[in-house]
Design a protein around this motif. Sequence first.
Motif, short mmCIF file in Angstrom:
data_model
loop_
_atom_site.label_atom_id
_atom_site.label_comp_id
_atom_site.label_asym_id
_atom_site.label_seq_id
_atom_site.Cartn_x
_atom_site.Cartn_y
_atom_site.Cartn_z
N ARG A 61 0.82 -1.21 0.00
CA ARG A 61 0.00 0.00 0.00
C ARG A 61 0.86 1.26 0.00
N ASP A 62 2.15 1.11 -0.29
CA ASP A 62 3.02 2.28 -0.21
C ASP A 62 4.05 2.38 -1.32
N SER A 63 4.15 1.37 -2.17
CA SER A 63 5.16 1.43 -3.23
C SER A 63 4.78 2.49 -4.25
N PRO A 64 5.74 2.95 -5.04
CA PRO A 64 5.40 3.91 -6.11
C PRO A 64 4.31 3.39 -7.05
N LEU A 65 4.32 2.08 -7.35
CA LEU A 65 3.29 1.52 -8.23
C LEU A 65 1.90 1.68 -7.63
N TYR A 66 1.76 1.34 -6.36
CA TYR A 66 0.46 1.51 -5.70
C TYR A 66 0.05 2.98 -5.70
N LEU A 67 0.97 3.87 -5.31
CA LEU A 67 0.65 5.29 -5.19
C LEU A 67 0.25 5.88 -6.55
N GLN A 68 0.85 5.39 -7.63
CA GLN A 68 0.55 5.93 -8.96
C GLN A 68 -0.67 5.27 -9.59
N THR A 69 -1.02 4.05 -9.16
CA THR A 69 -2.07 3.29 -9.83
C THR A 69 -3.39 3.28 -9.07
N LEU A 70 -3.35 3.06 -7.77
CA LEU A 70 -4.58 2.83 -7.01
C LEU A 70 -4.97 3.94 -6.04
N ARG A 71 -4.02 4.71 -5.58
CA ARG A 71 -4.32 5.68 -4.53
C ARG A 71 -5.45 6.62 -4.93
N ASP A 72 -5.30 7.31 -6.05
CA ASP A 72 -6.29 8.31 -6.44
C ASP A 72 -7.66 7.69 -6.74
N PRO A 73 -7.76 6.56 -7.46
CA PRO A 73 -9.08 5.95 -7.65
C PRO A 73 -9.74 5.53 -6.34
N GLU A 74 -8.97 5.07 -5.37
CA GLU A 74 -9.54 4.72 -4.07
C GLU A 74 -10.17 5.95 -3.42
N TYR A 75 -9.44 7.07 -3.41
CA TYR A 75 -9.97 8.28 -2.80
C TYR A 75 -11.17 8.82 -3.58
N ALA A 76 -11.15 8.71 -4.91
CA ALA A 76 -12.30 9.16 -5.71
C ALA A 76 -13.54 8.35 -5.33
N GLY A 77 -13.39 7.04 -5.21
CA GLY A 77 -14.51 6.20 -4.81
C GLY A 77 -14.99 6.49 -3.40
N LEU A 78 -14.06 6.76 -2.52
CA LEU A 78 -14.40 7.11 -1.13
C LEU A 78 -15.26 8.37 -1.10
N LEU A 79 -14.84 9.39 -1.85
CA LEU A 79 -15.60 10.65 -1.87
C LEU A 79 -16.92 10.50 -2.61
N ASP A 80 -16.96 9.69 -3.67
CA ASP A 80 -18.23 9.43 -4.36
C ASP A 80 -19.23 8.80 -3.40
N THR A 81 -18.76 7.84 -2.61
CA THR A 81 -19.64 7.17 -1.64
C THR A 81 -20.10 8.14 -0.56
N ALA A 82 -19.20 9.02 -0.12
CA ALA A 82 -19.58 10.03 0.87
C ALA A 82 -20.66 10.95 0.32
N ARG A 83 -20.47 11.43 -0.92
CA ARG A 83 -21.46 12.34 -1.52
C ARG A 83 -22.82 11.66 -1.67
N GLU A 84 -22.81 10.40 -2.06
CA GLU A 84 -24.07 9.68 -2.22
C GLU A 84 -24.83 9.59 -0.90
#
Length: 195
Positions: A61-84
């Motif tokens: 959950r901390d390598s450059p690959l994770y940070l570049q690939t999954l971090r932002d989509p995870e946060y986008a989904g988190l905020l989408d769920t919050a808004r809903e």
Amino acid sequence: MTRLVFFCGHAGAGKTTLAKRLIGPLIARSGGAFCLLDKDTLYGAYSAAVMRALTGNPNDRDSPLYLQTLRDPEYAGLLDTARENLRLGVNVLVVGPLSRELREGRLFDRAWLGVDDDVSVHVVWVDLDEANAKARIVSRGNPNDAYKLAHWDEYRLRRFSPSAAAFPDLVRYDNTAPTAEDDERLLQTLLAHRC
């Protein structure tokens, strides 16, 4: 009026524990429904499957690959769920590091958050010094922390302490040795409306 509360801070600071401790009193005192959206709970299994497929390491959950690939989509989904949930009239506690979003001022930007003016937004930064945070990370024994611990000198460069001058609306919570009085002060702040 609905409430959106972010519990942010570095790994091991105690964000999730604090949010879980306060959700019951928030429900009782506000009379409203609350949901808790923890990034690790929502995306842990998903991210494990993706990282296993990409690298063979489901706990990364901390390598450059994770940070570049999954971090932002995870946060986008988190905020989408919050808004809903907010649109449905459910108050939301969001738990995640969110350090980049805080540093860039996004958590105070209603347009970026995509929330209406009738949503009360609070951003809580859970403070814990590096030594205590590292000790907590070691003691919890979560395999997702393995990369972070193995690359601590690299990880610690991402840690920052937001200043009061730069973030005047940020609510600080010192989690070194919290007391019932500390929790009560935070509850009073979170129950007050903030635009």
